[in-house]
Design a protein around this motif. Structure first.
Motif, PDB file in Angstrom:
ATOM      1  N   LYS A   3      -6.723  80.022 117.606  1.00  0.00           N
ATOM      2  CA  LYS A   3      -6.359  79.132 116.877  1.00  0.00           C
ATOM      3  C   LYS A   3      -5.404  79.665 115.869  1.00  0.00           C
ATOM      4  CE  LYS A   3      -8.678  76.988 113.458  1.00  0.00           C
ATOM      5  NZ  LYS A   3      -9.852  76.529 112.700  1.00  0.00           N
ATOM      6  N   LYS A   4      -4.215  78.809 115.346  1.00  0.00           N
ATOM      7  CA  LYS A   4      -3.345  79.405 114.376  1.00  0.00           C
ATOM      8  C   LYS A   4      -4.107  79.446 112.882  1.00  0.00           C
ATOM      9  CE  LYS A   4       1.033  78.859 112.095  1.00  0.00           C
ATOM     10  NZ  LYS A   4       1.136  80.092 111.763  1.00  0.00           N
ATOM     11  N   GLN A   5      -4.130  80.278 112.501  1.00  0.00           N
ATOM     12  CA  GLN A   5      -4.847  80.683 110.954  1.00  0.00           C
ATOM     13  C   GLN A   5      -4.120  80.025 109.842  1.00  0.00           C
ATOM     14  OE1 GLN A   5      -7.291  80.942 108.760  1.00  0.00           O
ATOM     15  NE2 GLN A   5      -7.913  82.577 110.336  1.00  0.00           N
ATOM     16  N   THR A   6      -4.670  79.298 109.248  1.00  0.00           N
ATOM     17  CA  THR A   6      -3.857  78.835 107.879  1.00  0.00           C
ATOM     18  C   THR A   6      -4.773  78.822 106.618  1.00  0.00           C
ATOM     19  OG1 THR A   6      -4.863  76.692 108.086  1.00  0.00           O
ATOM     20  CG2 THR A   6      -2.870  76.995 109.162  1.00  0.00           C
ATOM     21  N   ALA A   7      -5.455  79.641 106.691  1.00  0.00           N
ATOM     22  CA  ALA A   7      -6.637  80.037 105.464  1.00  0.00           C
ATOM     23  C   ALA A   7      -5.681  80.530 104.253  1.00  0.00           C
ATOM     24  CB  ALA A   7      -7.537  81.016 105.839  1.00  0.00           C
ATOM     25  N   GLY A   8      -4.754  81.557 104.525  1.00  0.00           N
ATOM     26  CA  GLY A   8      -4.075  82.273 103.754  1.00  0.00           C
ATOM     27  C   GLY A   8      -3.099  81.033 102.973  1.00  0.00           C
ATOM     28  N   ARG A   9      -2.343  80.276 103.595  1.00  0.00           N
ATOM     29  CA  ARG A   9      -1.717  79.107 103.032  1.00  0.00           C
ATOM     30  C   ARG A   9      -2.515  78.293 102.176  1.00  0.00           C
ATOM     31  NH1 ARG A   9       1.576  80.777 107.264  1.00  0.00           N
ATOM     32  NH2 ARG A   9       3.714  81.355 106.652  1.00  0.00           N
ATOM     33  N   LEU A  12      -4.178  80.103  98.907  1.00  0.00           N
ATOM     34  CA  LEU A  12      -3.428  80.990  98.127  1.00  0.00           C
ATOM     35  C   LEU A  12      -1.793  80.685  98.304  1.00  0.00           C
ATOM     36  CD1 LEU A  12      -4.738  84.506  98.474  1.00  0.00           C
ATOM     37  CD2 LEU A  12      -4.940  82.852  96.607  1.00  0.00           C
ATOM     38  N   GLY A  13      -1.579  79.519  99.079  1.00  0.00           N
ATOM     39  CA  GLY A  13      -0.054  79.536  99.393  1.00  0.00           C
ATOM     40  C   GLY A  13       0.884  79.120  98.227  1.00  0.00           C
ATOM     41  N   GLU A  14       0.377  78.395  97.309  1.00  0.00           N
ATOM     42  CA  GLU A  14       1.326  78.132  96.220  1.00  0.00           C
ATOM     43  C   GLU A  14       0.894  79.494  95.074  1.00  0.00           C
ATOM     44  OE1 GLU A  14       0.808  74.353  94.366  1.00  0.00           O
ATOM     45  OE2 GLU A  14       0.471  73.283  96.147  1.00  0.00           O
ATOM     46  N   PHE A  15      -0.046  80.013  94.997  1.00  0.00           N
ATOM     47  CA  PHE A  15      -0.226  81.233  93.899  1.00  0.00           C
ATOM     48  C   PHE A  15       0.337  82.451  94.290  1.00  0.00           C
ATOM     49  CE2 PHE A  15      -3.010  84.299  91.806  1.00  0.00           C
ATOM     50  CZ  PHE A  15      -2.975  83.772  90.468  1.00  0.00           C
ATOM     51  N   ALA A  16       0.048  82.711  95.662  1.00  0.00           N
ATOM     52  CA  ALA A  16       0.606  83.743  96.042  1.00  0.00           C
ATOM     53  C   ALA A  16       1.193  83.817  97.627  1.00  0.00           C
ATOM     54  CB  ALA A  16      -0.330  84.896  96.303  1.00  0.00           C
ATOM     55  N   PRO A  17       2.463  83.341  97.718  1.00  0.00           N
ATOM     56  CA  PRO A  17       2.823  82.817  98.918  1.00  0.00           C
ATOM     57  C   PRO A  17       3.310  83.797  99.763  1.00  0.00           C
ATOM     58  CG  PRO A  17       4.341  82.245  97.261  1.00  0.00           C
ATOM     59  CD  PRO A  17       3.356  82.742  96.678  1.00  0.00           C
ATOM     60  N   GLN A  18       3.712  85.017  99.324  1.00  0.00           N
ATOM     61  CA  GLN A  18       4.039  86.270 100.250  1.00  0.00           C
ATOM     62  C   GLN A  18       2.739  86.661 101.100  1.00  0.00           C
ATOM     63  OE1 GLN A  18       5.837  89.625  98.812  1.00  0.00           O
ATOM     64  NE2 GLN A  18       6.345  90.391 100.748  1.00  0.00           N
ATOM     65  N   PHE A  19       1.685  86.917 100.156  1.00  0.00           N
ATOM     66  CA  PHE A  19       0.415  87.379 100.414  1.00  0.00           C
ATOM     67  C   PHE A  19      -0.039  86.249 101.735  1.00  0.00           C
ATOM     68  CE2 PHE A  19      -4.235  87.571 100.773  1.00  0.00           C
ATOM     69  CZ  PHE A  19      -4.384  88.893 100.758  1.00  0.00           C
ATOM     70  N   ALA A  20       0.001  84.986 101.327  1.00  0.00           N
ATOM     71  CA  ALA A  20      -0.574  84.108 102.284  1.00  0.00           C
ATOM     72  C   ALA A  20       0.306  83.950 103.632  1.00  0.00           C
ATOM     73  CB  ALA A  20      -0.085  82.659 101.581  1.00  0.00           C
ATOM     74  N   ALA A  21       1.452  84.144 103.558  1.00  0.00           N
ATOM     75  CA  ALA A  21       2.244  84.121 104.986  1.00  0.00           C
ATOM     76  C   ALA A  21       1.989  85.620 105.607  1.00  0.00           C
ATOM     77  CB  ALA A  21       3.724  84.251 104.525  1.00  0.00           C
ATOM     78  N   LEU A  22       1.867  86.881 105.054  1.00  0.00           N
ATOM     79  CA  LEU A  22       1.478  87.989 105.592  1.00  0.00           C
ATOM     80  C   LEU A  22      -0.110  87.648 106.331  1.00  0.00           C
ATOM     81  CD1 LEU A  22       2.513  90.607 103.044  1.00  0.00           C
ATOM     82  CD2 LEU A  22       3.530  90.187 105.227  1.00  0.00           C
ATOM     83  N   ASN A  23      -0.966  87.148 105.604  1.00  0.00           N
ATOM     84  CA  ASN A  23      -2.287  86.994 106.017  1.00  0.00           C
ATOM     85  C   ASN A  23      -2.248  86.083 107.277  1.00  0.00           C
ATOM     86  OD1 ASN A  23      -5.331  86.844 105.498  1.00  0.00           O
ATOM     87  ND2 ASN A  23      -4.819  84.707 106.168  1.00  0.00           N
ATOM     88  N   ASP A  24      -1.504  84.890 107.267  1.00  0.00           N
ATOM     89  CA  ASP A  24      -1.528  83.928 108.198  1.00  0.00           C
ATOM     90  C   ASP A  24      -0.726  84.281 109.760  1.00  0.00           C
ATOM     91  OD1 ASP A  24      -3.151  82.520 106.803  1.00  0.00           O
ATOM     92  OD2 ASP A  24      -1.734  80.883 106.266  1.00  0.00           O
ATOM     93  N   ASP A  25       0.493  84.772 109.313  1.00  0.00           N
ATOM     94  CA  ASP A  25       1.576  85.169 110.281  1.00  0.00           C
ATOM     95  C   ASP A  25       1.565  86.638 110.973  1.00  0.00           C
ATOM     96  OD1 ASP A  25       2.495  82.613 109.616  1.00  0.00           O
ATOM     97  OD2 ASP A  25       4.105  83.190 108.281  1.00  0.00           O
ATOM     98  N   VAL A  26       1.266  87.498 110.174  1.00  0.00           N
ATOM     99  CA  VAL A  26       0.999  89.032 110.539  1.00  0.00           C
ATOM    100  C   VAL A  26      -0.332  89.272 110.806  1.00  0.00           C
ATOM    101  CG1 VAL A  26       1.645  91.416 110.081  1.00  0.00           C
ATOM    102  CG2 VAL A  26       3.135  89.596 109.112  1.00  0.00           C
ATOM    103  N   LEU A  27      -1.083  89.230 110.022  1.00  0.00           N
ATOM    104  CA  LEU A  27      -2.672  89.712 110.238  1.00  0.00           C
ATOM    105  C   LEU A  27      -3.019  88.854 111.376  1.00  0.00           C
ATOM    106  CD1 LEU A  27      -5.116  91.396 110.231  1.00  0.00           C
ATOM    107  CD2 LEU A  27      -5.640  89.823 108.010  1.00  0.00           C
ATOM    108  N   PHE A  28      -3.059  87.534 111.416  1.00  0.00           N
ATOM    109  CA  PHE A  28      -3.829  86.617 112.244  1.00  0.00           C
ATOM    110  C   PHE A  28      -2.676  86.287 113.502  1.00  0.00           C
ATOM    111  CE2 PHE A  28      -6.858  86.488 108.836  1.00  0.00           C
ATOM    112  CZ  PHE A  28      -8.148  86.435 109.745  1.00  0.00           C
ATOM    113  N   GLY A  29      -1.432  86.061 112.994  1.00  0.00           N
ATOM    114  CA  GLY A  29      -0.412  85.749 113.969  1.00  0.00           C
ATOM    115  C   GLY A  29       0.147  86.787 114.970  1.00  0.00           C
ATOM    116  N   GLN A  30      -0.143  88.013 114.399  1.00  0.00           N
ATOM    117  CA  GLN A  30       0.543  89.054 115.279  1.00  0.00           C
ATOM    118  C   GLN A  30      -0.444  89.962 115.608  1.00  0.00           C
ATOM    119  OE1 GLN A  30       3.953  91.116 113.760  1.00  0.00           O
ATOM    120  NE2 GLN A  30       4.803  88.995 113.111  1.00  0.00           N
ATOM    121  N   VAL A  31      -1.255  90.592 114.772  1.00  0.00           N
ATOM    122  CA  VAL A  31      -2.229  91.651 115.152  1.00  0.00           C
ATOM    123  C   VAL A  31      -3.534  90.953 115.974  1.00  0.00           C
ATOM    124  CG1 VAL A  31      -3.748  93.402 114.189  1.00  0.00           C
ATOM    125  CG2 VAL A  31      -1.639  92.962 113.268  1.00  0.00           C
ATOM    126  N   TRP A  32      -4.119  89.977 115.386  1.00  0.00           N
ATOM    127  CA  TRP A  32      -5.154  89.253 116.018  1.00  0.00           C
ATOM    128  C   TRP A  32      -4.930  88.850 117.338  1.00  0.00           C
ATOM    129  CZ3 TRP A  32     -10.582  88.237 115.402  1.00  0.00           C
ATOM    130  CH2 TRP A  32     -11.216  88.919 114.202  1.00  0.00           C
TER     131      TRP A  32
END
Length: 106
Positions: A3-9, A12-32
């Motif tokens: 399932k597509k991960q959205t927990a980062g966004r 933390l999407g507004e507070f730390a958008p780059q971290f949120a994107a890395l969490n959702d898109d790289v860690l969960f979207g690519q690695v997992w």
């Protein structure tokens, strides 16, 4: 496919958008998502082990829920915690069991 991960966004999407994107898109979207290398179930076992060993219990709780969704049974989680008690520490096992009892209620 996981399932597509959205927990980062979501958290933390507004507070730390780059971290949120890395969490959702790289860690969960690519690695997992590389299930041809390791299944989501195996990644859950590995992740829960690492988090318990470090004593990161808020994150461990979230990943135990994911592990359950990925097919890790109560008996397997109990075996994982029992095994790690000897390597990561007895108090960490007690804390992990408290989480597991909450998540794996029958």
């Amino acid at each position: 496919m996981a399932k597509k991960q959205t927990a980062g966004r979501d958290n933390l999407g507004e507070f730390a958008p780059q971290f949120a994107a890395l969490n959702d898109d790289v860690l969960f979207g690519q690695v997992w998502a590389k299930e041809d290398e390791l299944s989501a179930r195996d990644r859950s076992l590995i992740t829960c082990s690492a988090l318990m060993a470090q004593g990161l219990f808020p994150q461990l709780k979230s990943h135990m829920v994911i592990a359950q969704q990925n097919g890790v049974t109560k008996d397997e989680m109990v075996a994982l915690i029992t095994h790690l008690a000897f390597y990561a520490g007895w108090p960490k096992a007690w804390s992990a069991f408290a989480l597991a009892k909450e998540i794996y209620q029958d």
